[in-house]
Design a protein around this motif. Sequence first.
Motif, PDB file in Angstrom:
ATOM      1  N   LEU A 178       0.645  -1.022   0.251  1.00 28.56           N
ATOM      2  CA  LEU A 178      -0.181  -0.107  -0.344  1.00 28.56           C
ATOM      3  C   LEU A 178       0.742   0.956  -0.207  1.00 28.56           C
ATOM      4  CD1 LEU A 178      -2.620  -1.169   2.780  1.00 28.56           C
ATOM      5  CD2 LEU A 178      -2.751  -1.221   0.469  1.00 28.56           C
ATOM      6  N   GLY A 179       1.610   1.325  -1.029  1.00 32.46           N
ATOM      7  CA  GLY A 179       2.058   2.843  -1.287  1.00 32.46           C
ATOM      8  C   GLY A 179       2.389   4.229  -1.103  1.00 32.46           C
ATOM      9  N   GLU A 185      -2.131   8.204   1.285  1.00 33.49           N
ATOM     10  CA  GLU A 185      -0.902   7.628   1.712  1.00 33.49           C
ATOM     11  C   GLU A 185      -0.975   6.556   1.802  1.00 33.49           C
ATOM     12  OE1 GLU A 185       1.311   9.190   3.821  1.00 33.49           O
ATOM     13  OE2 GLU A 185       0.273  10.985   3.056  1.00 33.49           O
ATOM     14  N   LYS A 186      -1.920   5.079   1.675  1.00 33.80           N
ATOM     15  CA  LYS A 186      -1.964   3.766   1.064  1.00 33.80           C
ATOM     16  C   LYS A 186      -2.754   3.476   0.236  1.00 33.80           C
ATOM     17  CE  LYS A 186      -0.377   3.194   6.140  1.00 33.80           C
ATOM     18  NZ  LYS A 186      -1.552   2.505   7.092  1.00 33.80           N
ATOM     19  N   TYR A 227     -13.155  -4.303   2.618  1.00 34.80           N
ATOM     20  CA  TYR A 227     -11.647  -4.794   4.261  1.00 34.80           C
ATOM     21  C   TYR A 227     -10.998  -4.182   4.247  1.00 34.80           C
ATOM     22  CZ  TYR A 227      -9.918  -9.573   5.429  1.00 34.80           C
ATOM     23  OH  TYR A 227      -9.135 -10.634   6.189  1.00 34.80           O
ATOM     24  N   ILE A 228     -10.243  -3.981   3.358  1.00 34.79           N
ATOM     25  CA  ILE A 228      -8.465  -4.023   3.244  1.00 34.79           C
ATOM     26  C   ILE A 228      -8.705  -2.391   3.316  1.00 34.79           C
ATOM     27  CG2 ILE A 228      -6.256  -3.324   1.648  1.00 34.79           C
ATOM     28  CD1 ILE A 228      -7.589  -5.023  -0.444  1.00 34.79           C
ATOM     29  N   LYS A 229      -9.114  -1.918   3.618  1.00 31.37           N
ATOM     30  CA  LYS A 229      -9.585  -0.356   4.140  1.00 31.37           C
ATOM     31  C   LYS A 229      -9.999  -0.707   5.619  1.00 31.37           C
ATOM     32  CE  LYS A 229     -11.731   3.944   5.336  1.00 31.37           C
ATOM     33  NZ  LYS A 229     -13.010   4.335   4.966  1.00 31.37           N
ATOM     34  N   ASP A 230     -10.570  -1.197   6.157  1.00 27.23           N
ATOM     35  CA  ASP A 230     -10.692  -1.651   7.116  1.00 27.23           C
ATOM     36  C   ASP A 230      -9.741  -2.335   7.948  1.00 27.23           C
ATOM     37  OD1 ASP A 230     -13.348  -0.084   7.060  1.00 27.23           O
ATOM     38  OD2 ASP A 230     -14.543  -1.951   7.360  1.00 27.23           O
ATOM     39  N   LYS A 231      -8.589  -3.238   7.302  1.00 29.59           N
ATOM     40  CA  LYS A 231      -7.809  -4.004   7.945  1.00 29.59           C
ATOM     41  C   LYS A 231      -6.680  -4.192   7.381  1.00 29.59           C
ATOM     42  CE  LYS A 231      -6.543  -8.668   8.732  1.00 29.59           C
ATOM     43  NZ  LYS A 231      -7.535  -9.840   8.508  1.00 29.59           N
ATOM     44  N   GLY A 233      -5.729   0.113   6.966  1.00 32.85           N
ATOM     45  CA  GLY A 233      -6.371   1.312   6.340  1.00 32.85           C
ATOM     46  C   GLY A 233      -5.750   1.565   5.245  1.00 32.85           C
ATOM     47  N   ALA A 234      -5.512   0.902   4.238  1.00 33.80           N
ATOM     48  CA  ALA A 234      -5.968   1.485   2.310  1.00 33.80           C
ATOM     49  C   ALA A 234      -6.674   3.290   2.408  1.00 33.80           C
ATOM     50  CB  ALA A 234      -6.370   1.012   1.376  1.00 33.80           C
TER      51      ALA A 234
END
Length: 495
Positions: A178-179, A185-186, A227-231, A233-234
């Motif tokens: 997550l660059g 930021e992610k 899911y990826i945002k919540d787990k 931080g994307a």
Amino acid sequence: MFNPKSAINKYRIPNSILNIAASVEGKYDWVIVDGNCEADPLKKIESYLNTGEFKYLGFTVMPGPQLRQAIVAAKAVKERFPHTTMIWGGYFPSNQPNAVLYSGYVDFIINGPGDHAFPNLINALEHDQPFEFIKNLIYKAPDGSISKTAKEDLIDQDSLPPLPYDKLDTFYPVTKFLGKTYLGEKTLAYHSSIGCPFTCSFCAVVPIYEARWKGKSAQAVYKDVKYIKDKWGADAIEFHDNNFFVSEKRAVEFSRLMKDENMTWWGMARIDTMSKFKDSSLAAIRESGCKIIFFGAESGNNEVLAQMDKGGTQTGNQIIEFAGRLKKFDIIPEYSFVLGTPAPTPEKVQAQIDFEIDFIKKVKQVNPKTEIIIYTYSPVPTEGSEMYKQVLASGFRFPQTLEDWISPAWESFDLRKNPLTPWLTPDMIDKIRNFETVLNGVYPTVTDIRLNLMKRKAIQLIAALRYRINLYKYPYEIKLLQKVWRYRQPETQGF
């Protein structure tokens, strides 16, 4: 499964091999080696093979940087572990099967989506059953000829198993992928669809998907992103679909789901498709966090668009008008142009280049925020197209062996920076590159987050006179600043 190195810093989740991993999850044990995360990926691969627990090695291979690491690894593994079955997938092997299979160290090619082909092939090999009728395969027959099996219909994307993000996290922390980018930021990389319903003769996707497209539902895409945002931080998304905005309904539905998630995003589209979107749809897309959309403008010349078999209804006027329309919605259009298409005479090639330069400047007048990506035309083997026939008639040929493909000149060719095409003279290439340098001086890309306001003003001041009077030769002062400041070029470095 091996994801060869594709970027120096800003690598992303290896979605292609993660998709394949999902297809065998629960059936076979698997591991992932990511060349972007390993100082010595070959050593890592060999550490797994040394255990004696692995029989198959799957590669995803795009042209350019990935190809070099893939060839070195495949050759070394075949020498040291000759009984390992090597399976390649990705655009390069699908489009260049002869060079890959005659190399002697690749056994099978997955020709297009591998969600069914890969597990079916493994099952056949494991149980000593025939594989010749498995769809989406290319292999070398006993008589030495190259055999291609029938293409499979595109699969309903919602029916596929979920990507094993949690298991990927046991090999490499998902946060590594997550660059930090212009978007956030992610930044998460995600594929929400496969294929494209058009047949542009310069596109490597066409021979694989044959004008077919399938997308996940808006709800399924939102569920993965959430899911990826919540787990992990994307906070931003790059949609790497070949064409995210095929369906207005799906794009709007996704936008409405995303509206309150406070994420920014980017995707790819066609101008003639999105120009038909309602104003309310464009507004919803922007409100959901979409900041920038990539469009293959390719050319402002209607004859060249026809030559490219661009398909659809795109015209030069439409390109300019749509850039102006997106300005109202505060969505940045990112337009790519392909300069140096084949023509009967050098004079006509040069005239086309001059036309495109003038056209790009007109686009900038209408919407100065338009991001411009410039490529030189690089042939792809879309056999049967008129442009491909012109390419062959000019004397152009692709390399015949894998080793030839990783020469420095051909690596640059794969990035569309060094054309190696007979109809382009050094002076023509210099003019394209020099114009690009001046253009990027006057309008530095917004996606270069390291370039502060002072640097932008300085380089704009230096480049402005050249741009105004069409003086593009020898822009050494601009090149020096771009080199010192490590100016980011989106066409080769993304965000």
